[in-house]
Write a protein that holds these residues in place. Structure first.
Motif, PDB file in Angstrom:
ATOM      1  N   VAL A 250       0.821  -1.213   0.000  1.00 17.64           N
ATOM      2  CA  VAL A 250       0.000   0.000   0.000  1.00 17.64           C
ATOM      3  C   VAL A 250       0.851   1.258   0.000  1.00 17.64           C
ATOM      4  CG1 VAL A 250      -2.041  -0.991   1.067  1.00 17.64           C
ATOM      5  CG2 VAL A 250      -0.240  -0.091   2.519  1.00 17.64           C
ATOM      6  N   GLU A 251       2.102   1.107  -0.350  1.00 15.56           N
ATOM      7  CA  GLU A 251       3.028   2.234  -0.393  1.00 15.56           C
ATOM      8  C   GLU A 251       2.473   3.424  -1.171  1.00 15.56           C
ATOM      9  OE1 GLU A 251       6.988   1.393  -2.111  1.00 15.56           O
ATOM     10  OE2 GLU A 251       7.436   0.700  -0.081  1.00 15.56           O
ATOM     11  N   SER A 252       1.909   3.126  -2.348  1.00 17.27           N
ATOM     12  CA  SER A 252       1.429   4.245  -3.158  1.00 17.27           C
ATOM     13  C   SER A 252      -0.085   4.376  -3.131  1.00 17.27           C
ATOM     14  CB  SER A 252       1.895   4.106  -4.602  1.00 17.27           C
ATOM     15  OG  SER A 252       2.523   2.877  -4.794  1.00 17.27           O
ATOM     16  N   ALA A 253      -0.700   3.685  -2.180  1.00 11.64           N
ATOM     17  CA  ALA A 253      -2.164   3.769  -2.080  1.00 11.64           C
ATOM     18  C   ALA A 253      -2.541   5.032  -1.302  1.00 11.64           C
ATOM     19  CB  ALA A 253      -2.683   2.526  -1.370  1.00 11.64           C
ATOM     20  N   PRO A 254      -3.822   5.403  -1.334  1.00 16.03           N
ATOM     21  CA  PRO A 254      -4.239   6.587  -0.580  1.00 16.03           C
ATOM     22  C   PRO A 254      -3.940   6.424   0.909  1.00 16.03           C
ATOM     23  CG  PRO A 254      -6.024   5.807  -1.981  1.00 16.03           C
ATOM     24  CD  PRO A 254      -4.924   4.825  -2.106  1.00 16.03           C
ATOM     25  N   VAL A 255      -3.778   7.553   1.570  1.00 15.57           N
ATOM     26  CA  VAL A 255      -3.422   7.549   2.988  1.00 15.57           C
ATOM     27  C   VAL A 255      -4.376   6.695   3.802  1.00 15.57           C
ATOM     28  CG1 VAL A 255      -2.990   8.996   4.989  1.00 15.57           C
ATOM     29  CG2 VAL A 255      -2.541   9.865   2.721  1.00 15.57           C
ATOM     30  N   PHE A 256      -5.651   6.769   3.455  1.00 18.70           N
ATOM     31  CA  PHE A 256      -6.658   6.030   4.193  1.00 18.70           C
ATOM     32  C   PHE A 256      -6.319   4.541   4.232  1.00 18.70           C
ATOM     33  CE2 PHE A 256     -10.569   5.152   6.129  1.00 18.70           C
ATOM     34  CZ  PHE A 256     -11.074   3.994   5.557  1.00 18.70           C
ATOM     35  N   ASN A 257      -5.988   3.976   3.076  1.00 16.59           N
ATOM     36  CA  ASN A 257      -5.674   2.555   3.025  1.00 16.59           C
ATOM     37  C   ASN A 257      -4.497   2.233   3.917  1.00 16.59           C
ATOM     38  OD1 ASN A 257      -7.291   3.243   0.832  1.00 16.59           O
ATOM     39  ND2 ASN A 257      -6.625   1.474  -0.331  1.00 16.59           N
ATOM     40  N   GLN A 258      -3.520   3.132   3.932  1.00 18.20           N
ATOM     41  CA  GLN A 258      -2.347   2.881   4.767  1.00 18.20           C
ATOM     42  C   GLN A 258      -2.723   2.886   6.236  1.00 18.20           C
ATOM     43  OE1 GLN A 258      -0.048   6.145   3.345  1.00 18.20           O
ATOM     44  NE2 GLN A 258       0.765   5.012   1.619  1.00 18.20           N
ATOM     45  N   ILE A 259      -3.558   3.845   6.620  1.00 16.53           N
ATOM     46  CA  ILE A 259      -3.983   3.910   8.017  1.00 16.53           C
ATOM     47  C   ILE A 259      -4.695   2.631   8.405  1.00 16.53           C
ATOM     48  CG2 ILE A 259      -5.543   5.059   9.615  1.00 16.53           C
ATOM     49  CD1 ILE A 259      -4.921   7.652   8.295  1.00 16.53           C
ATOM     50  N   ILE A 260      -5.544   2.130   7.529  1.00 19.14           N
ATOM     51  CA  ILE A 260      -6.271   0.898   7.841  1.00 19.14           C
ATOM     52  C   ILE A 260      -5.297  -0.260   8.027  1.00 19.14           C
ATOM     53  CG2 ILE A 260      -7.949  -0.773   7.000  1.00 19.14           C
ATOM     54  CD1 ILE A 260      -9.254   1.753   7.783  1.00 19.14           C
ATOM     55  N   VAL A 261      -4.275  -0.304   7.198  1.00 17.08           N
ATOM     56  CA  VAL A 261      -3.283  -1.370   7.351  1.00 17.08           C
ATOM     57  C   VAL A 261      -2.606  -1.280   8.713  1.00 17.08           C
ATOM     58  CG1 VAL A 261      -1.059  -2.210   6.536  1.00 17.08           C
ATOM     59  CG2 VAL A 261      -2.864  -1.750   4.909  1.00 17.08           C
ATOM     60  N   PHE A 262      -2.275  -0.069   9.128  1.00 19.13           N
ATOM     61  CA  PHE A 262      -1.648   0.085  10.446  1.00 19.13           C
ATOM     62  C   PHE A 262      -2.585  -0.360  11.548  1.00 19.13           C
ATOM     63  CE2 PHE A 262       1.597   1.706   8.234  1.00 19.13           C
ATOM     64  CZ  PHE A 262       1.625   3.059   7.938  1.00 19.13           C
ATOM     65  N   ILE A 263      -3.854  -0.014  11.382  1.00 18.06           N
ATOM     66  CA  ILE A 263      -4.815  -0.414  12.393  1.00 18.06           C
ATOM     67  C   ILE A 263      -4.951  -1.930  12.401  1.00 18.06           C
ATOM     68  CG2 ILE A 263      -7.257  -0.317  13.010  1.00 18.06           C
ATOM     69  CD1 ILE A 263      -7.211   2.571  12.425  1.00 18.06           C
ATOM     70  N   GLY A 264      -4.915  -2.534  11.219  1.00 17.69           N
ATOM     71  CA  GLY A 264      -4.927  -3.994  11.161  1.00 17.69           C
ATOM     72  C   GLY A 264      -3.768  -4.581  11.949  1.00 17.69           C
ATOM     73  N   LEU A 265      -2.581  -3.997  11.755  1.00 17.99           N
ATOM     74  CA  LEU A 265      -1.403  -4.456  12.498  1.00 17.99           C
ATOM     75  C   LEU A 265      -1.628  -4.306  13.988  1.00 17.99           C
ATOM     76  CD1 LEU A 265       1.584  -3.041  10.447  1.00 17.99           C
ATOM     77  CD2 LEU A 265       1.029  -5.433  10.843  1.00 17.99           C
ATOM     78  N   LEU A 266      -2.205  -3.185  14.365  1.00 19.65           N
ATOM     79  CA  LEU A 266      -2.493  -2.916  15.764  1.00 19.65           C
ATOM     80  C   LEU A 266      -3.344  -4.029  16.338  1.00 19.65           C
ATOM     81  CD1 LEU A 266      -3.786   0.554  16.942  1.00 19.65           C
ATOM     82  CD2 LEU A 266      -4.784  -1.507  17.818  1.00 19.65           C
ATOM     83  N   MET A 267      -4.414  -4.374  15.625  1.00 21.25           N
ATOM     84  CA  MET A 267      -5.315  -5.403  16.105  1.00 21.25           C
ATOM     85  C   MET A 267      -4.607  -6.744  16.213  1.00 21.25           C
ATOM     86  SD  MET A 267      -8.567  -4.205  13.870  1.00 21.25           S
ATOM     87  CE  MET A 267      -9.247  -5.818  13.774  1.00 21.25           C
ATOM     88  N   ILE A 268      -3.817  -7.038  15.194  1.00 28.09           N
ATOM     89  CA  ILE A 268      -3.127  -8.325  15.188  1.00 28.09           C
ATOM     90  C   ILE A 268      -2.193  -8.435  16.379  1.00 28.09           C
ATOM     91  CG2 ILE A 268      -1.437  -9.734  13.970  1.00 28.09           C
ATOM     92  CD1 ILE A 268      -2.629  -8.723  11.373  1.00 28.09           C
ATOM     93  N   PHE A 269      -1.349  -7.453  16.567  1.00 29.52           N
ATOM     94  CA  PHE A 269      -0.362  -7.555  17.641  1.00 29.52           C
ATOM     95  C   PHE A 269      -1.006  -7.557  19.015  1.00 29.52           C
ATOM     96  CE2 PHE A 269       3.672  -8.017  15.941  1.00 29.52           C
ATOM     97  CZ  PHE A 269       3.736  -7.358  14.724  1.00 29.52           C
ATOM     98  N   ASN A 270      -2.005  -6.710  19.183  1.00 36.97           N
ATOM     99  CA  ASN A 270      -2.658  -6.646  20.485  1.00 36.97           C
ATOM    100  C   ASN A 270      -3.246  -7.994  20.860  1.00 36.97           C
ATOM    101  OD1 ASN A 270      -5.292  -6.198  22.155  1.00 36.97           O
ATOM    102  ND2 ASN A 270      -4.035  -4.399  22.522  1.00 36.97           N
ATOM    103  N   ASN A 271      -3.961  -8.595  19.923  1.00 41.06           N
ATOM    104  CA  ASN A 271      -4.635  -9.848  20.229  1.00 41.06           C
ATOM    105  C   ASN A 271      -3.711 -11.054  20.189  1.00 41.06           C
ATOM    106  OD1 ASN A 271      -7.729  -9.373  20.499  1.00 41.06           O
ATOM    107  ND2 ASN A 271      -6.972  -7.964  18.966  1.00 41.06           N
ATOM    108  N   LEU A 272      -2.681 -10.951  19.387  1.00 40.11           N
ATOM    109  CA  LEU A 272      -1.708 -12.047  19.336  1.00 40.11           C
ATOM    110  C   LEU A 272      -1.017 -12.187  20.680  1.00 40.11           C
ATOM    111  CD1 LEU A 272      -1.245 -13.758  16.889  1.00 40.11           C
ATOM    112  CD2 LEU A 272       0.716 -12.369  16.299  1.00 40.11           C
ATOM    113  N   ALA A 273      -0.693 -11.061  21.279  1.00 40.01           N
ATOM    114  CA  ALA A 273      -0.036 -11.097  22.586  1.00 40.01           C
ATOM    115  C   ALA A 273      -0.951 -11.744  23.604  1.00 40.01           C
ATOM    116  CB  ALA A 273       0.352  -9.691  23.017  1.00 40.01           C
ATOM    117  N   GLY A 274      -2.222 -11.337  23.558  1.00 41.39           N
ATOM    118  CA  GLY A 274      -3.185 -11.912  24.487  1.00 41.39           C
ATOM    119  C   GLY A 274      -3.329 -13.409  24.280  1.00 41.39           C
ATOM    120  N   TRP A 275      -3.235 -13.828  23.055  1.00 42.68           N
ATOM    121  CA  TRP A 275      -3.412 -15.242  22.734  1.00 42.68           C
ATOM    122  C   TRP A 275      -2.207 -16.057  23.194  1.00 42.68           C
ATOM    123  CZ3 TRP A 275      -2.186 -17.895  17.615  1.00 42.68           C
ATOM    124  CH2 TRP A 275      -2.786 -19.160  17.554  1.00 42.68           C
ATOM    125  N   PHE A 276      -1.023 -15.591  22.874  1.00 42.49           N
ATOM    126  CA  PHE A 276       0.183 -16.336  23.253  1.00 42.49           C
ATOM    127  C   PHE A 276       0.378 -16.366  24.764  1.00 42.49           C
ATOM    128  CE2 PHE A 276       1.090 -17.190  19.168  1.00 42.49           C
ATOM    129  CZ  PHE A 276       1.867 -16.330  18.410  1.00 42.49           C
TER     130      PHE A 276
END
Lengths: 328, 236, 291
Positions: C86-112
């Motif tokens: 998403v390097e050249s995608a609109p800013v919005f898409n990039q923000i969503i990707v970051f939020i996706g990462l946020l969700m993944i890491f937060n819940n992955l930690a809880g899971w492990f």
């Protein structure tokens, strides 16, 4: 989907069919399901607000949980402390949420893209803390929150949950129609012009500042109304319910449904509630399957790669392809 | 063997074909100019060489095919591109811009020498050494862009409309400096220009582009002196 | 007077951690023009990894070094694999990707590691022979370590070729390529460094606030506030901003009525205020753009 669909008989019929379908549902499902769908609608209303703000006007918000909370608490306070009937509080919820959103819209004018996202992020993170403040505890109920009764059925022969379902559905449907009308008006075109090319828009004589702040207000108003219905459905509010993750989930619902769409808000709300539920069931099947929000996170990222306009976007693309004679 | 040899070059912006099979070549030590009206494909040609757009066809530099390479690799081969709009690093200082031009170089002393040489060509840059590049005037930014290209110690310089948006006096100054650079360094230059007059005064050879095709080529002096050519194609 | 000094020093300690986060934020911003909202969760995850390594090796310093190194590599991989599309995608898409990462890491930690609180010992233990009523060994260690780290980063950006190239790649990727910079790898490097710094911040803060999956969201906010306040274009400024925010927060907690509850609100006000009135922050340079 960048622009809302035109007023055709087909549109009116499909919308009408949707409304009718929505009305039939509570008659064939359990009360608990009606409750869940009502919650989904309340999220959907908030998501609709988010779609207007971000999808159609280009302003980011990862802080809509704050406005959701304002709506919920305004209503809860009026019910608990002043004995108002829940539905009677709605106009005040709308006004209160609109005003907060409108006022937030002013600093938002100076901020673009990431910076605005950052400011709204801050707003969302700070909201639970503000709600817990000692000085306001008398009104907000502090950490425990406020409890009250769900609204009584509006007609005889209905259960409480069914009645609330209908009211929420009617409001949702009306808001969808109003949104469609707004986006098709001159104002709507201005709102979208600001999204597409703010500089050009202002040189064309559009008062971008006024439109942007007003849109923020409208968006917050929708979120506030959603919050109020959420409060009704659950019959209580508490500060930690309205944390930053609600803002994230609203955004997820918006993106999955399709952020530049009206029906996407409905899809998003349903996804929020039921997607989560099914994902939890799936992850309970085995120790090896990660918790739902990990899967959602991955799903969200993949959507950005392959379907940035959400499920509704895919539907529209599919429909367009069916219409076109096979040549591409 | 020509320094640069281009055959059947096509270039695309998304689905649109902007160059329809262009041929030209450039000898070492010469200045070749590509002329044409707006939209003829001149900038696209330079971008194609630097692989900033999708291409088909053959581009050979010093006998080696470079069409598949990434932009940064092409720069490392010694092709310095002064892009359309200068491409200055506006947040960085003049000095830092020149340092960046020398990114691929190893020897610090050589780089320091080259910085001095650039300042010798462009004294105005020396005065503004620590200034943020974005605050320089258009002419100064153009000088900086050329200076940055020189820092690469390029075998070939690609210059995209150096005269664009600049006052005639500044354009003259810059072109005089470019002539001196050619004399002193023996630099080979591929020069894209809309201002045909001044380009033809500097260049040895010229190609004329019209909507993505080469329509004429020849020695610059001949084209410049040919009235019909001037009137039909160059507008003066 | 003693209390004031204690408060200020403790404020500097927590402020140093905010400064770490602020620095990671600035790092990614300078390298990629993005704010990574997932920064906090990634740092939290790294801290859990450090904890797990500590359980395995018994040495907190070894666990620390390994966790930081692993975070560096992970940051590079995440950028190349997840952010690049998403390097050249609109800013919005990039923000969503970051939020996706946020969700993944937060819940992955809880899971492990489940949602129970873990304790992570301090890198700077009690018996290092240092004693003072004014400041604990851990806090002092935090301040000194962070300052050293920040100095290194500052020097890196100011004086090294790679640091300059990173800034150039973020500011003008096309031109950067034309001078031979591999822009893609500069972005990846930025993420790697930011993740490593975030991990440092996490390990430093865990002994103070205790390790659990939601540890970092408040810290992240303070880090952002610090970064903006000090100047998001200036690593030094961001650090100063983080320190100032830490000290102010501690003072407010003590001296402002109701101050202890309103820390996050204060951060919010600070963020919005800075963005409104002095977007370049205290020490940042205003970027001049000719339209």
């Amino acid at each position: 989907m960048i622009r809302p669909n035109a007023l055709t008989p087909k549109l009116v019929l499909s919308f009408g069919a949707l409304v009718v379908l929505g009305c039939i549902v509570p008659l064939i499902v359990e009360d608990y399901d009606s409750y869940q769908i009502t919650v989904a609608f309340s999220y959907g209303i908030a998501i609709l607000g988010l779609n207007i703000l971000t999808g159609y006007n280009g302003q980011f918000s990862i802080g809509h949980s704050a406005f959701f909370a304002i709506g919920a608490y305004t209503s809860a306070i009026m019910i608990s402390h002043f004995g108002w009937h829940p539905y009677a509080t709605l106009p005040f919820v709308a006004i209160a949420a609109f005003m907060v959103g409108f006022l937030f819209g002013f600093p938002a004018l100076r901020l673009e893209g990431l910076y605005l996202a950052l400011a709204t992020f801050a707003l969302a993170v700070a909201t639970p803390q503000i709600l817990k403040v000692d000085a306001l505890e008398e009104w907000t109920g502090g950490v425990q929150g406020l409890f009250f009764d769900k609204p009584d059925p509006i007609m005889g022969g209905m259960s409480i949950d069914q009645s609330l379902y209908y009211v929420t559905w009617i409001v949702f449907v009306v808001l969808m129609a109003l949104t469609w009308a707004l986006l098709h008006s001159r104002s709507g075109r201005a709102i979208m012009a600001i999204r597409d090319n703010p500089i050009a828009a202002s040189t064309m004589g559009i008062n971008t500042a006024l439109y942007k702040t007003t849109t923020f207000g409208i968006s917050a108003m929708f979120a506030g109304l959603g919050g109020a219905f959420f409060a009704f459905a659950n019959a209580f509010v508490s500060p930690d319910t309205f944390n930053f993750f609600i803002a994230v989930y609203l955004l997820v619902g918006s993106v999955v449904g399709g952020i530049v769409s009206i029906p996407g808000a409905l899809l998003g709300g349903l996804f929020y509630v039921f997607g989560q539920e099914y994902a939890e069931e799936v992850s309970n099947l085995s120790e090896l399957i990660p918790p739902p929000w990990v899967t959602f996170g991955i799903f969200l990222i993949l959507m950005m790669y392959f379907a940035p306009f959400g499920i509704w976007g895919l539907i529209e693309r599919g429909m367009a392809r069916l219409k076109r004679p096979s040549s591409s | 063997m020509p320094l640069l040899e281009v055959k059947g070059l096509k270039a695309y912006y998304r689905q649109t074909e902007a160059l329809h099979g262009v041929d030209f070549e450039l000898d070492e030590g010469s200045i070749t100019t590509i002329l044409g009206a707006n939209g003829a494909g001149k900038t696209t040609t330079l971008r194609a060489i630097s692989r900033m757009v999708r291409t088909e066809g053959s581009i050979k530099f010093q006998g080696e095919e470079i069409t598949g390479l990434a932009s940064e690799k092409i720069a490392r081969l010694g092709i310095a591109h002064v892009p359309e709009g200068r491409g200055t690093f506006v947040r960085q200082s003049v000095e830092e811009n020149l340092e960046l031009g020398a990114y691929t170089r190893k020897s610090k002393t050589d780089v320091a020498d080259d910085v001095e040489r650039v300042y010798a060509y462009f004294p105005r840059l020396k005065e503004r050494m620590k200034q943020q590049a974005g605050t320089l005037s258009g002419g100064e930014q153009q000088m900086l862009a050329i200076g940055r290209a020189l820092m690469l110690r390029p075998k070939l310089m690609l210059l995209d409309e150096p005269s664009f948006g600049l006052a005639p006096l500044i354009v003259q100054e810059i072109y005089e400096i470019m002539a001196r650079i050619r004399e002193v360094e023996g630099a080979s230059m591929l020069l894209v220009e809309q201002n045909a007059n001044i380009a033809l005064n500097l260049a040895d050879h010229a190609y004329l582009l019209e909507t993505g095709n080469v329509v004429m080529s020849g020695e610059a002096s001949i084209l410049r002196d040919d009235e019909t050519v001037r009137r039909t194609y160059l507008g003066y | 007077m003693d209390l004031f000094l204690q408060l200020t020093l403790a404020g500097l300690a927590i402020g140093s951690i905010y400064a770490c986060v602020a620095l990671a934020v600035v790092m990614i911003y300078q390298a990629t023009d993005h704010f990574n909202f997932a920064q906090g969760e990634m740092a939290m995850f790294s801290t859990f990894v450090a904890w797990a390594l500590f359980q395995a090796t018994g040495s907190i310093w070894l666990a620390f070094v390994l966790a930081v190194a692993a975070s560096f590599i992970a940051g590079i991989i995440i950028e190349r694999v997840i952010v690049k599309p998403v390097e050249s995608a609109p800013v919005f898409n990039q923000i969503i990707v970051f939020i996706g990462l946020l969700m993944i890491f937060n819940n992955l930690a809880g899971w492990f590691w489940e949602h129970t609180t873990k304790t992570l010992p301090s890198l700077f233990s009690e018996d290092m022979g240092f004693e003072s009523t004014l400041i604990s060994p851990h806090n002092l260690g935090v301040i000194l370590f962070t300052l050293a780290l920040l100095l290194v980063v500052f020097l890196f950006f100011k004086f090294t070729k790679v640091g300059l190239a990173m800034k150039a790649a973020a500011a003008n990727p096309d031109s950067a390529r034309l001078v031979g910079v591999s822009v893609g790898w500069m972005l990846a490097l930025g993420w790697g460094l930011a993740s490593a710094i975030g991990a440092v911040g996490g390990v430093l803060v865990a002994p103070i606030v205790f390790l659990e999956p939601n540890m970092m969201s408040g810290v992240l906010l303070y880090g952002f506030a610090g970064a903006l306040f000090g100047g998001v274009n200036s690593p030094g400024g961001a650090v100063a901003g983080g320190l100032i925010v830490g000290v102010l927060e501690n003072w407010a907690r003590q001296y402002v009525p109701g101050g202890s509850e309103l820390g996050l609100t204060f951060a919010l006000v600070l963020i919005v205020g800075v963005l409104m009135f002095k977007p370049a922050g205290l020490f940042g340079r205003v970027v001049v753009k000719r339209v």
